[in-house]
Design an enzyme around this catalytic site. Structure first.
Site, short mmCIF file in Angstrom:
data_model
loop_
_atom_site.label_atom_id
_atom_site.label_comp_id
_atom_site.label_asym_id
_atom_site.label_seq_id
_atom_site.Cartn_x
_atom_site.Cartn_y
_atom_site.Cartn_z
N HIS A 1 -4.68 -0.74 5.82
CA HIS A 1 -4.24 0.00 7.02
C HIS A 1 -5.18 -0.16 8.22
CE1 HIS A 1 -6.93 2.76 5.03
NE2 HIS A 1 -6.03 3.26 4.23
N HIS B 1 0.87 -1.20 0.00
CA HIS B 1 0.00 0.00 0.00
C HIS B 1 0.89 1.23 0.00
CE1 HIS B 1 -3.83 2.15 1.58
NE2 HIS B 1 -2.94 3.09 1.29
N LYS C 1 -9.30 -0.20 -5.87
CA LYS C 1 -9.37 0.41 -4.54
C LYS C 1 -10.71 1.08 -4.30
CE LYS C 1 -7.85 2.04 -0.61
NZ LYS C 1 -6.78 2.97 -0.30
N HIS D 1 1.57 5.37 -1.63
CA HIS D 1 1.20 6.56 -2.42
C HIS D 1 2.46 7.17 -3.02
CE1 HIS D 1 -2.91 6.61 -0.77
NE2 HIS D 1 -2.33 6.13 0.31
N HIS E 1 -10.58 1.03 1.81
CA HIS E 1 -10.38 2.02 2.87
C HIS E 1 -11.58 1.84 3.80
CE1 HIS E 1 -8.84 5.87 4.61
NE2 HIS E 1 -10.02 5.77 5.15
N ASP F 1 1.46 2.55 3.54
CA ASP F 1 0.61 3.74 3.41
C ASP F 1 1.47 5.00 3.46
OD1 ASP F 1 -1.69 5.16 2.95
OD2 ASP F 1 -2.32 5.17 5.04
#
Ligand code: NCD
Ligand code: ZN
Length: 346
Positions: free
Chosen positions: A174, A12, A98, A14, A136, A248
């Protein structure tokens, strides 16, 4: 002391785009072999064509001779079609879809407003194509207390979803609570798993307010109380195959964190492996670290494990106060702190 482990993956991550992408990709690529790259760009990555273009820009931003494989994802919207899922699977570069409940986090405004009303045909196609849904897991109802949003999401969305589509592969991203640990443990291995971040392993919610407001410890889902942190640590060090590292790592420029309405996101790529080693060592579970960082994720996704190795040396190092670029600074998690474990670059 030195530990040699199979090269880890980040399930995960970004990476952003433009200048920020060029700034952060070397940090992830110096330790991790592959990463599931989140699609919450502006505009979001909603099509296979966009994911392929984004993948090219990531590869271009890599330092010379650095092998790093971005595993792309699509951003689910109310309008995603089942055909898009077929295209995604055929492309060979998209590995998951996602789900951002609309309004749940950074760049989630184009996310899903009504999962069961709008997305069932897509989810059915995903189950057919063996395409994992990454979730999420927070409700967005402003009347639900922010510390309860994960628990309520499990009850109102995830439980009904697995009843309805038991063959859909789901990763609860997460996770932050004992409730999430219990939920994932109760599900069928190989169908439901969870990623865990370094910050949710080493910090509790006090860290957001320690000596004053600490914007660099603010992420979503927000840090929880100590009992929840302990439950997550127990889960990842238990040897269960259902939990794997998803950092994350979520860079934002300093001025977007240190301001009256700061963005959520912790930039942890440079410290993630050090912190994992610290937690597993504290639990006397260093023998379980490699499964968490390097085996469980690829096994769940049905991908081969990495064959290269990295070393973690027990040597102190100081985390930089900031990473400075022409466009601004990025402040890493644990900036200026001394850590005990140092991962080698590849
Ligand atoms: C992430 C981001 O900045 O893109 N922020 C965060 O706090 N984790 C989005 C997300 O994963 O929720
Ligand atoms: Zn994220």
């Amino acid at each position: 002391m030195e530990l040699t482990i199979t090269q880890p993956d980040d399930w995960h991550l970004h990476l952003r785009d433009g200048d920020l992408l060029k700034a952060v990709v070397p940090h992830s690529a110096s330790h991790f072999g592959r990463a599931i790259v989140m699609p919450n760009l502006k505009p979001p990555v909603t099509t296979t064509a966009a994911a392929m273009a984004y993948r090219e820009s990531i590869l271009k931003a890599l330092p010379a001779n650095r092998k790093f494989t971005p595993l792309m994802t699509l951003y689910l919207t109310d309008n995603t079609s089942p055909d898009e899922i077929k295209l995604a699977r055929k492309s060979g570069v998209v590995f998951a879809v996602k789900l951002y409940p609309a309004g749940a986090t950074t760049n989630s405004q184009d996310g899903v407003t009504d999962l069961f009303g709008k997305c069932l045909p897509v989810l059915e196609e995903m189950a057919k194509q063996n395409m994992p849904l990454l979730v999420h897991g927070e409700v967005t109802d402003p009347n639900v207390d922010i510390f309860d949003r994960e628990k309520v999401f499990i009850e109102t969305v995830l439980q009904p979803l697995i009843q309805r589509l038991p063959r859909l592969k789901i990763v609860m991203e997460h996770i932050t609570t004992l409730d999430a640990v219990k939920f994932v443990e109760s599900c069928k291995e190989g169908f439901v798993a969870a990623t865990v971040t370094p910050q949710h392993l080493v910090l509790n919610r006090n860290a957001i307010f320690q000596g004053g407001l600490q914007p660099h410890n603010y992420c979503l889902p927000v840090l929880k109380r100590e009992t929840h942190r302990q439950a997550i640590v127990s889960a990842v060090t238990s040897g269960s195959k259902k939990f794997f590292l998803g950092t994350d790592s979520a860079p934002h420029e300093r001025r977007k964190k240190e301001c009256p309405c700061g963005c959520a996101g912790v930039y942890n790529a440079p410290v993630a492996l050090s912190l994992c080693a610290m937690v597993f060592e504290e639990m006397g579970a260093l023998d379980k670290l490699e499964a968490f960082t390097s085996f469980n994720g690829s096994d769940f996704y049905g991908l081969p494990r990495n064959t290269s190795k990295i070393k973690l040396c027990r040597a102190t190092w100081v985390v930089p106060e900031a990473f400075s670029f022409p466009f601004g600074d990025i402040i890493p998690m644990f900036a200026g702190k001394t850590l005990e474990w140092q991962p080698s670059s590849i």
